[in-house]
Motif scaffolding. Structure first.
Motif: not given
Length: 379
Positions: A28-29, A33-36, A61-65, A70-74
């Motif tokens: 899901x994360x 990330x891809x959608x952002x 937008x940069x912050x969201x991406x 980072x959340x996906x990697x974390x």
């Protein structure tokens, strides 16, 4: 009130399989990330004009991406090192687990037994009322393989009056399953049935790509069927006879349980395979599991064994997975001859993870309870 709501949220997401180390949560994360990133590429040209709103839009937008990436990697890092295994750990709500620093009273533990690295009491009570969960390390003297595991000891194990020996269910975690996740997902403490020790052994990290004794390679089936049973018996107060032993698994762990139960039927009285295949693994990851020998492949094929070898006194419970073809299960059930007996769960169950089979656990525990005893007599 706030902590109570957070605690309910933590329990809810964990119960539906979205804990912090679940594959569904990590997927899901990754999708977020891809959608952002796609959103950033699509909207960026519209924010190229001068002005505060455009600047804030680009920054947002940069912050969201960045945050979603980072959340996906974390999440992947957390899955590997397990800093926060559960939402309750991250939110600080606690899971009611009491850690035990001094591990004692685990029966006749001696040289050759499991290494118990930690113990805890589910629900924060005492062992006599809540049981105990041990984190252990299996080390196979015959196979040479090593892996981690989780062991649930029921409250009856700590009875001071009778100090009974307890039946055991050896659960095989598949090559992509973690023992602690399997034990938590099955939740044997709340499944009912005859009190039993539930011991989960992992294959991940052993170097084995399947539950097979590979010629010149990893001896995974020996590790499960011989080494694990020996170490459990040495460590815990376990029923001595085969009438007190069962082996179970989910997905490829279920296929391993079925194969091992048939190959080591002198040890096991019952087998539970939930969503497991009934034929030999077919060279996963392009590895040569059988040394080019059809004879070796046949002996690791449950269906072939049932059809061609003398029938062992084994009781087998098969559960069809939601994406599994029933043809193989039907063939095994049809081929079984006395004293081998095959039973089926009444309807299709879950997938390759323990949580999806949790709703069927009472039915499984009841079936096992009718076939396991304290092992003082051999059937």
């Amino acid at each position: 009130m706030e902590m109570s709501l957070l605690g309910r949220f933590a329990r809810l997401v964990n119960d539906i399989g979205f804990d912090l180390t679940s594959k569904k949560f990590m997927l899901l994360l990754a999708l977020f990330a891809v959608a952002s990133f796609v959103l950033l590429v699509w909207v960026w040209p519209r924010l190229s004009q001068k002005g505060l709103k455009s600047v804030l839009g680009r920054v947002g937008l940069l912050g969201l991406a960045t945050v979603t990436a980072l959340a996906a990697v974390a999440s992947v890092v957390n899955w590997d090192i397990r800093v926060y295994p559960k939402w309750s750990d991250l939110l600080g709500t606690g899971d009611g687990t009491q850690n035990i620093v001094g591990v004692a009273d685990r029966g006749d533990q001696r040289e050759g037994g499991l290494r118990v690295t930690s113990s805890s009491v589910p629900g924060g009570g005492d062992r006599a009322s809540s049981g105990q969960i041990d984190t252990v390390e299996f080390s196979g003297p015959t196979s040479g393989l090593k892996s981690t595991g989780s062991v649930y000891l029921p409250p009856q194990y700590f009875s001071q009056e009778q100090a009974p020996r307890i039946p055991v269910v050896l659960v095989v975690a598949g090559t992509d399953q973690k023992p602690e996740d399997v034990l938590k997902g099955l939740d044997p403490a709340n499944a009912g049935g005859t009190p039993a020790i539930w011991a989960v052994i992992g294959l991940a990290g052993t170097g084995a790509t399947a539950c097979v004794d590979v010629p010149g390679g990893p001896q995974a089936q020996t590790f499960v069927g011989q080494d694990a049973t020996q170490q459990l018996t040495t460590t815990y107060r376990i029923a001595p006879a085969r009438s007190g032993w069962a082996i179970a698994g989910i997905g490829d762990g279920g296929g391993c349980a079925l194969m091992t139960g048939l190959a080591h039927s002198a040890k096991f009285n019952a087998v539970v395979s939930l969503g497991g295949e009934v034929t030999a693994p077919d060279n996963p990851r392009r590895s040569d599991l059988y040394g080019g020998s059809e004879a070796i492949r046949d002996t690791t094929d449950p269906l072939w064994r049932v059809k061609n070898l003398p029938a062992p006194p084994l009781q087998i419970l098969l559960g069809q997975g939601k994406n599994q073809d029933a043809a193989g299960l039907d063939a095994l059930e049809k081929a079984a001859r006395e004293p081998t007996r095959v039973s089926r769960l009444s309807r299709t169950g879950g997938g390759d993870d323990a949580v999806s089979w949790k709703p069927r656990m009472r039915e499984v525990a009841k079936w096992l309870g009718e076939r396991l005893d304290d092992g003082t007599t051999t059937p």
